[in-house]
Design a protein around this motif. Sequence first.
Motif, PDB file in Angstrom:
ATOM      1  N   SER A  63       0.808  -1.212   0.000  1.00 56.64           N
ATOM      2  CA  SER A  63       0.000   0.000   0.000  1.00 56.64           C
ATOM      3  C   SER A  63       0.851   1.276   0.000  1.00 56.64           C
ATOM      4  CB  SER A  63      -0.918   0.010   1.223  1.00 56.64           C
ATOM      5  OG  SER A  63      -1.530   1.270   1.386  1.00 56.64           O
ATOM      6  N   ALA A  86      -0.342   3.580   2.905  1.00 53.35           N
ATOM      7  CA  ALA A  86       0.280   3.242   4.192  1.00 53.35           C
ATOM      8  C   ALA A  86       1.737   3.698   4.213  1.00 53.35           C
ATOM      9  CB  ALA A  86       0.176   1.742   4.455  1.00 53.35           C
ATOM     10  N   SER A 122      -4.320   4.127   6.797  1.00 56.10           N
ATOM     11  CA  SER A 122      -3.986   2.758   6.397  1.00 56.10           C
ATOM     12  C   SER A 122      -5.182   1.821   6.532  1.00 56.10           C
ATOM     13  CB  SER A 122      -2.816   2.246   7.233  1.00 56.10           C
ATOM     14  OG  SER A 122      -1.676   3.031   6.978  1.00 56.10           O
ATOM     15  N   TYR A 123      -5.875   1.889   7.662  1.00 62.09           N
ATOM     16  CA  TYR A 123      -7.046   1.018   7.845  1.00 62.09           C
ATOM     17  C   TYR A 123      -8.145   1.343   6.837  1.00 62.09           C
ATOM     18  CZ  TYR A 123     -11.155  -1.240   9.635  1.00 62.09           C
ATOM     19  OH  TYR A 123     -12.292  -2.004   9.723  1.00 62.09           O
ATOM     20  N   ILE A 162      -0.883  -3.448   3.964  1.00 62.83           N
ATOM     21  CA  ILE A 162      -0.794  -2.347   4.921  1.00 62.83           C
ATOM     22  C   ILE A 162       0.431  -2.515   5.813  1.00 62.83           C
ATOM     23  CG2 ILE A 162      -1.971  -1.189   6.846  1.00 62.83           C
ATOM     24  CD1 ILE A 162      -3.303  -0.859   3.994  1.00 62.83           C
ATOM     25  N   THR A 175       3.469  -0.006   5.964  1.00 59.50           N
ATOM     26  CA  THR A 175       3.813   0.619   7.245  1.00 59.50           C
ATOM     27  C   THR A 175       5.308   0.486   7.517  1.00 59.50           C
ATOM     28  OG1 THR A 175       1.611   0.212   8.143  1.00 59.50           O
ATOM     29  CG2 THR A 175       3.399   0.522   9.736  1.00 59.50           C
TER      30      THR A 175
END
Length: 183
Positions: A111, A114, A147-148, A161, A165
């Motif tokens: 992502s 993210a 991100s969520y 994600i 991260t």
Amino acid sequence: MDNLIEWDVKLFLYLNNLGTPKFDSFWLLITNEYYWIPTYVFIFLVIWEKYGWKKVFMIGASIGLMIVLTDTTSSIFKNWIQRPRPCRNPELDGLFRLVIEKCRGSYCYFSAHAANSFALATYLSILFYRNHKYAPILLFSWALLVSYSRIYVGVHFPLDILTGTFMGILTGWIFAKTLKYIL
């Protein structure tokens, strides 16, 4: 590896299906980077207040380069790994909530949202911590929400994600430490 992918899909389906139409507009707002422009302007005003105009341009250029790097790295991985987005995976049709209007891009690992948000959160946390002790809490909370939101709207799996991260934190840390050395 198959077990990890299976776990990832199950976790995605669980997290995505926790959503309800009542909260869809909130998560669509969170996932859209254009709604965050006033926040970015505020951040640059804080940077200007702390460092002055000369360093604002250097910090701004550093942030721009950092985001380009995380975004480009994400694109390279997406094209290399070629894991279909949940919204592009025919095996998942009808099993999850696709909240976003248009499923852009074919692949999802990892992502960029993210990576970018965690890179910025890490970078700014290191930059602001001495004068703004609560900045990391606010910045990392924001990065977690962004991100969520990607799982919520149906375009990323949890491993996308988590990898984003990790890549974002690593990139943000490297850029912040390099900037501190230069300054």
